[in-house]
Design a protein around this motif. Structure first.
Motif, PDB file in Angstrom:
ATOM      1  N   ILE A 116       0.833  -1.200   0.000  1.00 56.31           N
ATOM      2  CA  ILE A 116       0.000   0.000   0.000  1.00 56.31           C
ATOM      3  C   ILE A 116       0.870   1.253   0.000  1.00 56.31           C
ATOM      4  N   VAL A 117       1.825   1.308   0.907  1.00 54.05           N
ATOM      5  CA  VAL A 117       2.676   2.503   1.032  1.00 54.05           C
ATOM      6  C   VAL A 117       3.480   2.745  -0.246  1.00 54.05           C
ATOM      7  N   LEU A 118       4.163   1.710  -0.738  1.00 57.79           N
ATOM      8  CA  LEU A 118       5.007   1.863  -1.921  1.00 57.79           C
ATOM      9  C   LEU A 118       4.168   2.132  -3.169  1.00 57.79           C
ATOM     10  N   SER A 119       3.026   1.466  -3.293  1.00 58.27           N
ATOM     11  CA  SER A 119       2.175   1.670  -4.460  1.00 58.27           C
ATOM     12  C   SER A 119       1.625   3.088  -4.493  1.00 58.27           C
ATOM     13  N   LEU A 120       1.161   3.594  -3.357  1.00 61.78           N
ATOM     14  CA  LEU A 120       0.650   4.962  -3.313  1.00 61.78           C
ATOM     15  C   LEU A 120       1.755   5.966  -3.637  1.00 61.78           C
ATOM     16  N   PHE A 121       2.940   5.721  -3.123  1.00 62.14           N
ATOM     17  CA  PHE A 121       4.051   6.659  -3.331  1.00 62.14           C
ATOM     18  C   PHE A 121       4.458   6.726  -4.799  1.00 62.14           C
ATOM     19  N   PHE A 122       4.778   5.582  -5.389  1.00 65.25           N
ATOM     20  CA  PHE A 122       5.294   5.578  -6.763  1.00 65.25           C
ATOM     21  C   PHE A 122       4.182   5.817  -7.791  1.00 65.25           C
ATOM     22  N   SER A 123       3.031   5.208  -7.599  1.00 63.55           N
ATOM     23  CA  SER A 123       1.947   5.375  -8.566  1.00 63.55           C
ATOM     24  C   SER A 123       1.444   6.810  -8.594  1.00 63.55           C
ATOM     25  N   SER A 124       1.391   7.449  -7.428  1.00 70.44           N
ATOM     26  CA  SER A 124       0.940   8.842  -7.390  1.00 70.44           C
ATOM     27  C   SER A 124       1.926   9.765  -8.095  1.00 70.44           C
ATOM     28  N   PRO A 165      -0.832  -0.207 -12.730  1.00 70.20           N
ATOM     29  CA  PRO A 165      -1.368   0.608 -13.833  1.00 70.20           C
ATOM     30  C   PRO A 165      -2.693   1.274 -13.496  1.00 70.20           C
ATOM     31  N   ILE A 166      -3.584   0.568 -12.806  1.00 64.70           N
ATOM     32  CA  ILE A 166      -4.883   1.151 -12.474  1.00 64.70           C
ATOM     33  C   ILE A 166      -4.716   2.313 -11.506  1.00 64.70           C
ATOM     34  N   ALA A 167      -3.724   2.226 -10.598  1.00 61.67           N
ATOM     35  CA  ALA A 167      -3.474   3.320  -9.666  1.00 61.67           C
ATOM     36  C   ALA A 167      -2.863   4.514 -10.395  1.00 61.67           C
ATOM     37  N   VAL A 168      -1.955   4.247 -11.336  1.00 57.49           N
ATOM     38  CA  VAL A 168      -1.368   5.334 -12.141  1.00 57.49           C
ATOM     39  C   VAL A 168      -2.471   6.050 -12.907  1.00 57.49           C
ATOM     40  N   PHE A 169      -3.347   5.289 -13.544  1.00 57.56           N
ATOM     41  CA  PHE A 169      -4.457   5.883 -14.296  1.00 57.56           C
ATOM     42  C   PHE A 169      -5.338   6.726 -13.381  1.00 57.56           C
ATOM     43  N   PHE A 170      -5.659   6.223 -12.210  1.00 57.60           N
ATOM     44  CA  PHE A 170      -6.545   6.940 -11.299  1.00 57.60           C
ATOM     45  C   PHE A 170      -5.906   8.236 -10.809  1.00 57.60           C
ATOM     46  N   PHE A 171      -4.641   8.174 -10.394  1.00 56.30           N
ATOM     47  CA  PHE A 171      -3.955   9.375  -9.915  1.00 56.30           C
ATOM     48  C   PHE A 171      -3.805  10.405 -11.030  1.00 56.30           C
ATOM     49  N   ARG A 172      -3.569   9.934 -12.241  1.00 58.19           N
ATOM     50  CA  ARG A 172      -3.468  10.854 -13.371  1.00 58.19           C
ATOM     51  C   ARG A 172      -4.785  11.583 -13.603  1.00 58.19           C
ATOM     52  N   GLN A 173      -5.886  10.834 -13.573  1.00 59.21           N
ATOM     53  CA  GLN A 173      -7.203  11.442 -13.757  1.00 59.21           C
ATOM     54  C   GLN A 173      -7.514  12.440 -12.645  1.00 59.21           C
ATOM     55  N   TYR A 174      -7.148  12.104 -11.434  1.00 54.75           N
ATOM     56  CA  TYR A 174      -7.413  13.004 -10.311  1.00 54.75           C
ATOM     57  C   TYR A 174      -6.545  14.267 -10.404  1.00 54.75           C
ATOM     58  N   PHE A 202      -5.728   9.224  -2.544  1.00 53.48           N
ATOM     59  CA  PHE A 202      -4.870   8.312  -1.785  1.00 53.48           C
ATOM     60  C   PHE A 202      -5.715   7.358  -0.947  1.00 53.48           C
ATOM     61  N   ALA A 203      -6.780   7.876  -0.332  1.00 50.71           N
ATOM     62  CA  ALA A 203      -7.650   7.030   0.488  1.00 50.71           C
ATOM     63  C   ALA A 203      -8.333   5.971  -0.356  1.00 50.71           C
ATOM     64  N   ALA A 204      -8.863   6.376  -1.519  1.00 55.36           N
ATOM     65  CA  ALA A 204      -9.546   5.418  -2.395  1.00 55.36           C
ATOM     66  C   ALA A 204      -8.591   4.327  -2.866  1.00 55.36           C
ATOM     67  N   MET A 205      -7.395   4.720  -3.284  1.00 60.18           N
ATOM     68  CA  MET A 205      -6.431   3.743  -3.768  1.00 60.18           C
ATOM     69  C   MET A 205      -5.867   2.883  -2.641  1.00 60.18           C
ATOM     70  N   ALA A 206      -5.774   3.428  -1.420  1.00 58.34           N
ATOM     71  CA  ALA A 206      -5.296   2.633  -0.288  1.00 58.34           C
ATOM     72  C   ALA A 206      -6.243   1.461  -0.037  1.00 58.34           C
ATOM     73  N   ILE A 207      -7.547   1.709  -0.118  1.00 57.00           N
ATOM     74  CA  ILE A 207      -8.523   0.646   0.089  1.00 57.00           C
ATOM     75  C   ILE A 207      -8.449  -0.383  -1.036  1.00 57.00           C
TER      76      ILE A 207
END
Length: 277
Positions: free
Chosen positions: A84-92, A152-161, A196-201
């Motif tokens: 969770i921590v690493l994915s949120l950090f790098f994907s964001s 990839p789905i987290a990258v897409f979501f953060f990009r859209q946000y 970040f909260a949505a992607m953490a879940i």
């Protein structure tokens, strides 16, 4: 106004019924966790029960004798927490860069992200598995986490946000002498908290329930995660329902806690991140 109230009432009743139906398996699991294992083997899982047969023996067994279960539990907590921590950090950071900066190849990279989202993970498992072998990472936490760190789905979501964030704040920060990393961590990241909260879940749920990939890269019993460990309890030579059923109930707790902790931002994060173009 009256029609709107009727529509709201009908919608509430309908989705309430759907929610109750969806929760039936969980109700059945919880009730079965208090049944003796012998009774489970005779009658299976169901919502009907005899109150006199219910007891806490299965949970007592988990807390007193099932040491391997808690080792699997700890492995899952470590892997899911770090993922969770690493994915949120790098994907964001990747998603923010694709949204905030105009550079050559940006659209091509975004198309690649969309393409990878559409490719089933099962197709990528063999080359990823060979990569883990060549890197000597088999049977380690790293081998389980590495493919999920930049999702990839987290990258897409953060990009859209990030597309909806005011770029005027970036320009003002640059005028004040802030670095690009300072702009992201001190200004933009606080504005992206709902995402970040949505992607953490979502990332936590995906990592916690991940079964097939850890099954490929983990070899020793001491390194197993909960899904794999619980699956090993079902064998042709006997089924340890004492740990399996009660242990399955215990696995729900971290996800419920994660959702309760982040649910305040979950809906707004998904809504805003999903409509930006």
């Amino acid at each position: 106004m009256k029609q709107q109230k009727v529509t709201t009432w009908v919608g509430t009743v309908f989705f309430g019924i759907v929610s109750i139906i969806a929760l039936f398996p969980i109700f059945s699991l919880i009730i079965s966790s208090f049944r003796p294992s012998s009774e489970l083997m005779r009658n299976g899982m169901s919502l009907t029960f005899n109150l006199s047969e219910l007891n806490l023996n299965n949970y007592v067994y988990i807390f007193t004798e099932a040491s391997k279960y808690w080792q699997w539990y700890g492995n899952s907590l470590i892997i899911s927490g770090l993922t969770i921590v690493l994915s949120l950090f790098f994907s964001s950071m990747v998603g923010y860069a694709l949204a905030a900066y105009d550079f050559r190849g940006r659209n091509f990279i975004f198309v690649l992200v969309l393409f990878i989202i559409m490719v089933p993970f099962e197709i990528l498992m063999l080359p990823l598995y060979k990569l883990m072998i060549s890197m000597g990472l088999i049977d380690t936490y790293t081998s389980v986490m590495l493919p999920l760190i930049v999702a990839p789905i987290a990258v897409f979501f953060f990009r859209q946000y990030a597309l909806g964030l005011p770029k005027e704040l970036m320009d003002a920060a640059r005028i004040d002498g802030a670095t690009e990393y300072g702009i992201f961590f001190k200004i933009m990241m606080p504005l992206m908290l709902p995402s970040f909260a949505a992607m953490a879940i979502l990332q936590g749920l995906n990592s916690w329930n991940n079964f097939l990939w850890p099954l490929l890269v983990l070899r020793s019993n001491d390194m197993f995660t909960l899904p794999i460990g619980l699956a090993t309890l079902l064998t042709p030579y006997g089924n340890n329902y004492d740990v399996l059923i009660a242990g399955s109930v215990m696995t729900i707790i971290p996800i419920v806690i994660l959702f309760i902790f982040f649910q305040r931002y979950f809906v707004s994060g998904l809504t805003v991140g999903g409509v930006k173009g």
